[in-house]
Write a protein that holds these residues in place. Sequence first.
Motif, PDB file in Angstrom:
ATOM      1  N   ALA A  21       2.104   2.074  -3.479  1.00 19.22           N
ATOM      2  CA  ALA A  21       1.163   2.433  -4.279  1.00 19.22           C
ATOM      3  C   ALA A  21       0.987   3.808  -3.976  1.00 19.22           C
ATOM      4  O   ALA A  21       0.783   4.876  -4.864  1.00 19.22           O
ATOM      5  CB  ALA A  21       0.030   1.666  -4.170  1.00 19.22           C
ATOM      6  N   LEU A  22       0.834   4.373  -2.728  1.00 20.94           N
ATOM      7  CA  LEU A  22       0.556   5.580  -2.264  1.00 20.94           C
ATOM      8  C   LEU A  22       1.876   6.549  -2.639  1.00 20.94           C
ATOM      9  O   LEU A  22       1.373   7.611  -3.091  1.00 20.94           O
ATOM     10  CB  LEU A  22       0.152   5.568  -0.709  1.00 20.94           C
ATOM     11  CG  LEU A  22      -0.894   5.120  -0.147  1.00 20.94           C
ATOM     12  CD1 LEU A  22      -1.039   5.048   1.251  1.00 20.94           C
ATOM     13  CD2 LEU A  22      -2.174   5.869  -0.779  1.00 20.94           C
ATOM     14  N   LEU A  47       1.204   7.665  -5.816  1.00 24.39           N
ATOM     15  CA  LEU A  47       0.032   8.674  -6.223  1.00 24.39           C
ATOM     16  C   LEU A  47       0.384  10.064  -5.543  1.00 24.39           C
ATOM     17  O   LEU A  47       0.179  10.955  -6.202  1.00 24.39           O
ATOM     18  CB  LEU A  47      -1.124   8.095  -5.629  1.00 24.39           C
ATOM     19  CG  LEU A  47      -1.711   6.736  -6.198  1.00 24.39           C
ATOM     20  CD1 LEU A  47      -2.825   6.270  -5.299  1.00 24.39           C
ATOM     21  CD2 LEU A  47      -2.542   7.029  -7.720  1.00 24.39           C
ATOM     22  N   PHE A  48       0.906  10.067  -4.346  1.00 27.37           N
ATOM     23  CA  PHE A  48       1.343  11.194  -3.690  1.00 27.37           C
ATOM     24  C   PHE A  48       2.686  11.528  -3.669  1.00 27.37           C
ATOM     25  O   PHE A  48       2.950  12.571  -2.955  1.00 27.37           O
ATOM     26  CB  PHE A  48       0.799  11.145  -2.208  1.00 27.37           C
ATOM     27  CG  PHE A  48      -0.760  10.875  -2.189  1.00 27.37           C
ATOM     28  CD1 PHE A  48      -1.643  12.028  -1.943  1.00 27.37           C
ATOM     29  CD2 PHE A  48      -1.374   9.641  -2.355  1.00 27.37           C
ATOM     30  CE1 PHE A  48      -3.012  11.854  -2.218  1.00 27.37           C
ATOM     31  CE2 PHE A  48      -2.733   9.401  -2.159  1.00 27.37           C
ATOM     32  CZ  PHE A  48      -3.577  10.437  -2.332  1.00 27.37           C
ATOM     33  N   GLY A  49       3.482  11.039  -4.520  1.00 30.71           N
ATOM     34  CA  GLY A  49       4.779  11.697  -4.343  1.00 30.71           C
ATOM     35  C   GLY A  49       5.777  10.592  -3.661  1.00 30.71           C
ATOM     36  O   GLY A  49       5.352  10.030  -2.506  1.00 30.71           O
ATOM     37  N   TYR A  50       7.102  10.308  -3.890  1.00 27.09           N
ATOM     38  CA  TYR A  50       7.824   9.361  -3.192  1.00 27.09           C
ATOM     39  C   TYR A  50       8.429  10.056  -1.847  1.00 27.09           C
ATOM     40  O   TYR A  50       8.971   9.515  -1.144  1.00 27.09           O
ATOM     41  CB  TYR A  50       9.116   9.169  -4.159  1.00 27.09           C
ATOM     42  CG  TYR A  50       8.625   8.100  -4.816  1.00 27.09           C
ATOM     43  CD1 TYR A  50       8.795   6.876  -4.613  1.00 27.09           C
ATOM     44  CD2 TYR A  50       7.964   8.665  -6.195  1.00 27.09           C
ATOM     45  CE1 TYR A  50       8.320   5.771  -5.724  1.00 27.09           C
ATOM     46  CE2 TYR A  50       7.589   7.733  -7.300  1.00 27.09           C
ATOM     47  CZ  TYR A  50       7.659   6.436  -6.833  1.00 27.09           C
ATOM     48  OH  TYR A  50       7.202   5.154  -7.789  1.00 27.09           O
ATOM     49  N   ASP A  51       7.873  11.555  -1.512  1.00 28.59           N
ATOM     50  CA  ASP A  51       8.212  11.909  -0.095  1.00 28.59           C
ATOM     51  C   ASP A  51       7.029  11.433   0.725  1.00 28.59           C
ATOM     52  O   ASP A  51       7.035  11.884   1.840  1.00 28.59           O
ATOM     53  CB  ASP A  51       8.625  13.399  -0.368  1.00 28.59           C
ATOM     54  CG  ASP A  51       7.467  14.211  -0.997  1.00 28.59           C
ATOM     55  OD1 ASP A  51       6.498  13.249  -1.575  1.00 28.59           O
ATOM     56  OD2 ASP A  51       7.517  15.288  -0.748  1.00 28.59           O
ATOM     57  N   PHE A  52       6.066  11.083   0.360  1.00 24.82           N
ATOM     58  CA  PHE A  52       4.768  10.648   1.199  1.00 24.82           C
ATOM     59  C   PHE A  52       5.280   9.746   2.312  1.00 24.82           C
ATOM     60  O   PHE A  52       5.911   8.768   1.924  1.00 24.82           O
ATOM     61  CB  PHE A  52       3.694  10.291   0.222  1.00 24.82           C
ATOM     62  CG  PHE A  52       2.559   9.984   1.258  1.00 24.82           C
ATOM     63  CD1 PHE A  52       1.668  10.947   1.629  1.00 24.82           C
ATOM     64  CD2 PHE A  52       2.016   8.751   1.241  1.00 24.82           C
ATOM     65  CE1 PHE A  52       0.433  10.791   2.348  1.00 24.82           C
ATOM     66  CE2 PHE A  52       0.954   8.195   2.188  1.00 24.82           C
ATOM     67  CZ  PHE A  52       0.119   9.362   2.296  1.00 24.82           C
ATOM     68  N   VAL A  53       4.686   9.947   3.450  1.00 23.35           N
ATOM     69  CA  VAL A  53       5.135   9.131   4.562  1.00 23.35           C
ATOM     70  C   VAL A  53       3.707   8.539   5.158  1.00 23.35           C
ATOM     71  O   VAL A  53       2.855   9.037   5.374  1.00 23.35           O
ATOM     72  CB  VAL A  53       5.754   9.760   5.715  1.00 23.35           C
ATOM     73  CG1 VAL A  53       5.743   8.792   6.783  1.00 23.35           C
ATOM     74  CG2 VAL A  53       6.950  10.349   5.267  1.00 23.35           C
ATOM     75  N   TYR A  54       3.571   7.282   5.065  1.00 26.54           N
ATOM     76  CA  TYR A  54       2.042   6.612   5.173  1.00 26.54           C
ATOM     77  C   TYR A  54       2.459   6.118   6.976  1.00 26.54           C
ATOM     78  O   TYR A  54       2.954   5.438   7.067  1.00 26.54           O
ATOM     79  CB  TYR A  54       1.788   5.416   4.462  1.00 26.54           C
ATOM     80  CG  TYR A  54       0.801   4.531   4.721  1.00 26.54           C
ATOM     81  CD1 TYR A  54      -0.637   5.117   4.556  1.00 26.54           C
ATOM     82  CD2 TYR A  54       0.595   3.296   4.760  1.00 26.54           C
ATOM     83  CE1 TYR A  54      -1.627   4.840   4.971  1.00 26.54           C
ATOM     84  CE2 TYR A  54      -0.687   2.717   5.177  1.00 26.54           C
ATOM     85  CZ  TYR A  54      -1.875   3.417   5.050  1.00 26.54           C
ATOM     86  OH  TYR A  54      -2.925   2.748   5.110  1.00 26.54           O
ATOM     87  N   PRO A  55       1.680   6.800   7.832  1.00 30.39           N
ATOM     88  CA  PRO A  55       1.883   6.603   9.249  1.00 30.39           C
ATOM     89  C   PRO A  55       1.609   5.262   9.498  1.00 30.39           C
ATOM     90  O   PRO A  55       2.391   4.784  10.430  1.00 30.39           O
ATOM     91  CB  PRO A  55       0.862   7.640   9.751  1.00 30.39           C
ATOM     92  CG  PRO A  55       0.676   8.526   8.805  1.00 30.39           C
ATOM     93  CD  PRO A  55       0.736   8.119   7.388  1.00 30.39           C
ATOM     94  N   PRO A  56       0.530   4.504   9.097  1.00 24.52           N
ATOM     95  CA  PRO A  56       0.379   3.245   9.884  1.00 24.52           C
ATOM     96  C   PRO A  56       1.605   2.198   9.472  1.00 24.52           C
ATOM     97  O   PRO A  56       2.031   1.415  10.443  1.00 24.52           O
ATOM     98  CB  PRO A  56      -0.813   2.667   8.879  1.00 24.52           C
ATOM     99  CG  PRO A  56      -1.448   3.977   8.712  1.00 24.52           C
ATOM    100  CD  PRO A  56      -0.396   4.825   8.477  1.00 24.52           C
ATOM    101  N   LYS A  68       0.887  -1.182  -0.316  1.00 24.37           N
ATOM    102  CA  LYS A  68       0.054  -0.101   0.138  1.00 24.37           C
ATOM    103  C   LYS A  68       1.050   1.231   0.002  1.00 24.37           C
ATOM    104  O   LYS A  68       0.479   2.054  -0.607  1.00 24.37           O
ATOM    105  CB  LYS A  68      -0.930  -0.226   1.219  1.00 24.37           C
ATOM    106  CG  LYS A  68      -1.839   1.014   0.907  1.00 24.37           C
ATOM    107  CD  LYS A  68      -3.146   0.644   2.270  1.00 24.37           C
ATOM    108  CE  LYS A  68      -3.940   1.690   2.110  1.00 24.37           C
ATOM    109  NZ  LYS A  68      -5.179   1.611   3.360  1.00 24.37           N
TER     110      LYS A  68
END
Lengths: 327, 164
Positions: B107-108, B111-120, B104
């Motif tokens: 994939a995120l 969609l949101f750029g490679y600097d995006f941090v997915y907290p979970p 996930k």
Amino acid sequence: MQTITQSNPQMDIQLFADAFKKKGKLLYRWNRRAIHKLAREISPAYRDFVNRLLSNNKLLIDRYSGGECRPIEYGEIYSLKKRCKNKIKVDFSDPRTFAHELGHSVDFLFGEFNSFSGNIVIYDGKTLNDIFQEEFNNHHKELYEFLMDEYRLNIDANIHKGAYNIFINNMPKYLTLCDTEEPKLRKKLQKELYECGFVEVYYQINTRKCFKVLEQKYIPIMDALSSVYDITGLYLVGHDLEYYMRYSARAAQEFFANVFADKILGNHTRYDNLIKLMPRSFDAFEKLFFMIYERIQNNKRFTDLPIKDTYLDEEVYQDNPEEEEEC
Amino acid sequence: MNYQLFINQQVKDYKGETGYVVAFDNDHIVIQQGGEQITYNPDIAFKNKALVFLDDKYNDLVNGDMKDRDNTSIVYQQKIDKINKEAIKRNKMASDKYIELEKKDKALKRLFGYDFVYPPFELLKKKFPHAKRKKNEFEMIIEHICSPTLKPKPPKDKNQNVQS
């Protein structure tokens, strides 16, 4: 009353393959399986018609990852005497794109200036472009609302209630995130989007393909709507607004190509929706299509078709005329 | 069990010879038979009836104690098994979750750029640092290639060889 000729399906597939062989031996050899599959996808009623279109030497075909139709010659203005060269670049594994680009090449049979959709008078001195613009300009708001309502139902049913509102309300933020490179602003926007639940909704729409049902039903209408509304990021099929802003007749050209693709591939669900939502444009397309179909099938000339003279006086290309027609 | 009770009690061994208990503890029982002392393992000896007390009261006491010990060891083993199973299950769940969230996250990021941090995903990484997916073949090959054992050795000094 027009009649549709039917012949042996296996024979048609072989003729289809032969037409590709003439375009290039290597092109055929490298894409043999995809070409045969493509031939089977085309509706048996129109295989002979497509074979005749393909076997014309003025149509060049090449392989490409997406799809585009590029007119190579522009021809004389107001003349339907000499056919012009068009080049289709298309991915053979995607039958719809192939049929769409073939539709453009049929539209530009006598050059882009003499496109059938913009120049041939269908009734009351009106071309397909006139009829389409008239109908679409009056109803585009209703059409947009209708489509978006269906999209809302689809998203809310597949993800959770209120997901559509989160998706639509935060779309401007997402688009600014895509445009900006400033790290601090990007971090802030990413945090906001995560906290409001947009990230999850967008991910679910992407993975569950909530937009596929709409694609199946309303591609021609969605593409037409993209000429008025900015639907980038919503996963709905269509071109950019910029693409349509250069030349207003493009909407009708795309409509012609989209409906032509559905006609050739025999997609009846889209047909029914078109008859319901845009009856006059669909009727005009049917008339124009059978004008072309009859002449190509019977090897007739197109010189007897009525041309609208004043069309090009109003509309002039703003940019370079060698624009790409992308799918 | 009070082992002092058994001292000086008469015992019969598997040969039928009698003796008396000199010492008794958890792991050993020492019996005086004639002039010599013989040591047995009480668990094995009483279970196989190689040793039997002449007084049945003591036999019952020993058997009862053995039963209790068996029961407690079984319960203990069961507890350990349960804990192990739970730990394995938890690890598996964590690694499954890791795989899911990693997918996930990728994939995120698209969609949101490679600097995006997915907290979970970040939280899971902190909570279960060992929960990681199995490496695929490609990664293993790269690791093998980059391992220090395969690195080219530094050339030997020619002068050193000459001197030796």
